[in-house]
Design a protein around this motif. Structure first.
Motif, PDB file in Angstrom:
ATOM      1  N   LYS A  19       0.186  -1.202  -0.341  1.00 27.12           N
ATOM      2  CA  LYS A  19      -0.009   0.089   0.153  1.00 27.12           C
ATOM      3  C   LYS A  19       0.951   1.053   0.081  1.00 27.12           C
ATOM      4  O   LYS A  19       1.676   1.518   0.700  1.00 27.12           O
ATOM      5  N   ILE A  20       0.319   2.505  -0.774  1.00 29.11           N
ATOM      6  CA  ILE A  20       1.178   3.823  -0.877  1.00 29.11           C
ATOM      7  C   ILE A  20      -0.033   4.756  -0.546  1.00 29.11           C
ATOM      8  O   ILE A  20      -1.007   4.588  -0.213  1.00 29.11           O
ATOM      9  N   ALA A  21       0.608   5.896  -0.382  1.00 28.41           N
ATOM     10  CA  ALA A  21      -0.069   6.964  -0.546  1.00 28.41           C
ATOM     11  C   ALA A  21       0.740   8.371  -0.728  1.00 28.41           C
ATOM     12  O   ALA A  21       2.467   8.580  -1.136  1.00 28.41           O
ATOM     13  N   ALA A  22       0.105   9.568  -1.155  1.00 21.04           N
ATOM     14  CA  ALA A  22       1.185  10.075  -2.086  1.00 21.04           C
ATOM     15  C   ALA A  22       0.401  11.822  -1.440  1.00 21.04           C
ATOM     16  O   ALA A  22       1.218  12.610  -1.459  1.00 21.04           O
ATOM     17  N   ILE A  23      -1.499  12.091  -1.272  1.00 17.71           N
ATOM     18  CA  ILE A  23      -1.025  13.138  -0.996  1.00 17.71           C
ATOM     19  C   ILE A  23      -0.565  14.316  -0.285  1.00 17.71           C
ATOM     20  O   ILE A  23      -0.135  15.234  -0.561  1.00 17.71           O
ATOM     21  N   ALA A  24      -0.064  13.487   1.086  1.00 18.02           N
ATOM     22  CA  ALA A  24       0.706  14.688   1.832  1.00 18.02           C
ATOM     23  C   ALA A  24       1.924  13.904   2.184  1.00 18.02           C
ATOM     24  O   ALA A  24       2.363  12.522   1.819  1.00 18.02           O
ATOM     25  N   PRO A  25       2.512  14.855   3.036  1.00 16.80           N
ATOM     26  CA  PRO A  25       4.593  13.732   3.238  1.00 16.80           C
ATOM     27  C   PRO A  25       4.620  12.671   3.989  1.00 16.80           C
ATOM     28  O   PRO A  25       3.512  13.411   5.278  1.00 16.80           O
ATOM     29  N   PRO A  26       4.926  11.861   4.254  1.00 21.76           N
ATOM     30  CA  PRO A  26       4.865  11.081   4.936  1.00 21.76           C
ATOM     31  C   PRO A  26       5.261  11.233   6.592  1.00 21.76           C
ATOM     32  O   PRO A  26       5.858  12.647   6.618  1.00 21.76           O
ATOM     33  N   GLU A  27       4.181  11.080   7.590  1.00 18.20           N
ATOM     34  CA  GLU A  27       4.672  11.682   9.119  1.00 18.20           C
ATOM     35  C   GLU A  27       5.756  11.185   9.693  1.00 18.20           C
ATOM     36  O   GLU A  27       6.407  11.717  11.119  1.00 18.20           O
ATOM     37  N   GLU A  28       6.410  10.056   9.431  1.00 18.57           N
ATOM     38  CA  GLU A  28       7.659   9.094  10.059  1.00 18.57           C
ATOM     39  C   GLU A  28       8.469   9.932   9.752  1.00 18.57           C
ATOM     40  O   GLU A  28       8.452  10.494   8.224  1.00 18.57           O
ATOM     41  N   VAL A  29       9.565   9.062  10.692  1.00 18.67           N
ATOM     42  CA  VAL A  29      10.360   9.745  10.370  1.00 18.67           C
ATOM     43  C   VAL A  29      11.454   9.571   8.620  1.00 18.67           C
ATOM     44  O   VAL A  29      11.431   8.382   8.414  1.00 18.67           O
ATOM     45  N   THR A  30      12.873  10.198   8.318  1.00 16.41           N
ATOM     46  CA  THR A  30      12.772  10.075   6.835  1.00 16.41           C
ATOM     47  C   THR A  30      13.322   8.817   6.925  1.00 16.41           C
ATOM     48  O   THR A  30      13.514   7.492   6.296  1.00 16.41           O
ATOM     49  N   GLU A  31      14.398   8.185   7.862  1.00 23.52           N
ATOM     50  CA  GLU A  31      14.655   6.466   8.582  1.00 23.52           C
ATOM     51  C   GLU A  31      14.548   5.208   8.324  1.00 23.52           C
ATOM     52  O   GLU A  31      14.187   4.937   7.282  1.00 23.52           O
ATOM     53  N   VAL A  32      12.642   5.752   8.373  1.00 21.53           N
ATOM     54  CA  VAL A  32      11.711   4.797   8.905  1.00 21.53           C
ATOM     55  C   VAL A  32      11.060   4.771   7.644  1.00 21.53           C
ATOM     56  O   VAL A  32      10.749   3.740   6.919  1.00 21.53           O
ATOM     57  N   ILE A  33      11.056   5.668   7.206  1.00 29.34           N
ATOM     58  CA  ILE A  33      10.682   4.887   4.966  1.00 29.34           C
ATOM     59  C   ILE A  33      11.488   5.140   4.303  1.00 29.34           C
ATOM     60  O   ILE A  33      10.963   3.993   3.849  1.00 29.34           O
ATOM     61  N   LYS A  34      12.466   5.214   4.447  1.00 26.54           N
ATOM     62  CA  LYS A  34      13.885   5.225   3.078  1.00 26.54           C
ATOM     63  C   LYS A  34      13.289   3.606   3.498  1.00 26.54           C
ATOM     64  O   LYS A  34      14.081   2.523   2.767  1.00 26.54           O
ATOM     65  N   ALA A  35      13.655   3.205   5.047  1.00 31.92           N
ATOM     66  CA  ALA A  35      13.714   1.412   5.497  1.00 31.92           C
ATOM     67  C   ALA A  35      12.529   0.844   5.043  1.00 31.92           C
ATOM     68  O   ALA A  35      12.843  -0.846   4.099  1.00 31.92           O
TER      69      ALA A  35
END
Length: 231
Positions: free
Chosen positions: A56-72
């Motif tokens: 599952k993905i999303a794109a309207i709004a920026p992710p709220e989690e920290v960058t390291e979590v998103i990259k991992a």
């Protein structure tokens, strides 16, 4: 699934498989298929057949989690897509639904997924770069758009819902420009015989309709034979 069955499934369209499943069940009412209109990046492509690799993905709004979590999580996503049973296809739900704006499926991502050995993508989300997508990797999507927006991965390997159809990771999916369906596991061994039976019975009407001199009387006789053959 035998290589012969896989080859057959790639050659027939999704409506044919949908009808064949009704042959197996002996009635109408099979409903594990998509609803609505799907856009195809290559309407002439062969059907997508394989085990679903879901996310599952999303794109309207920026992710709220920290960058390291998103990259991992993104690397975990690609690891998931690169592994598992084959043949397979990416089945990705865009959680933004009808408001989806982030084109996850462009030139780079489609080439990456094709390189992983996936057959194509089924998504309710957005595709772009239509002139630059790799040959032999169809994308079946909900819309076309220019931007990737804030696209990011939310979940990996969980059940997804695209075009009203819920698909679990590992489900056997058949999809083309008409839509998609899930072939129930107990039907895999008999789907080829069901397709053959359906095509043979349909030929009773089709051959008559295409022959010179076709009229109502010919149709009535052919239809009667057709109804007897399919029961």
């Amino acid at each position: 699934m035998t290589p012969e069955t896989l080859d057959l499934l790639r050659k027939v369209d999704t409506p044919t498989v949908c009808n064949a499943i009704e042959v197996i069940e002996g009635k109408r009412g099979f409903d594990r298929y998509t609803r609505g209109t799907i856009l195809s990046s290559d309407p002439t492509a062969s059907a997508l057949v394989g085990r679903a690799r879901t996310a599952k993905i999303a794109a309207i709004a920026p992710p709220e989690e920290v960058t390291e979590v998103i990259k991992a999580r993104r690397m975990d996503y690609y690891r998931h897509m690169a592994t598992g049973p084959r043949p397979a296809l990416a089945v990705v739900e865009d959680l933004d639904g009808e408001n989806a704006v982030g084109a996850f499926w462009g030139e780079i991502n489609t080439n990456v997924h094709k390189g992983f050995g996936l057959a194509g993508t089924l998504t309710n989300g957005v595709m772009r770069d239509l002139g630059d997508l790799p040959e032999g990797y169809p994308v079946l999507a909900g819309s076309i758009g220019p931007s990737h927006a804030f696209v990011h991965v939310r979940e990996i390997g969980t059940p997804v819902t695209v075009f009203g159809l819920t698909i679990a990771d590992g489900d056997l999916v058949h999809a083309d420009r008409h839509g998609a369906l899930v072939i129930p596991e107990p039907y895999i061994a008999s789907i080829a015989a069901a397709i053959a039976k359906m095509q043979k019975t349909e030929a009773i009407v089709l051959d008559a309709a295409r022959a010179p001199g076709f009229d109502f009387e010919t149709f009535e006789a052919a239809w009667s034979a057709f109804e007897k053959a399919r029961t």
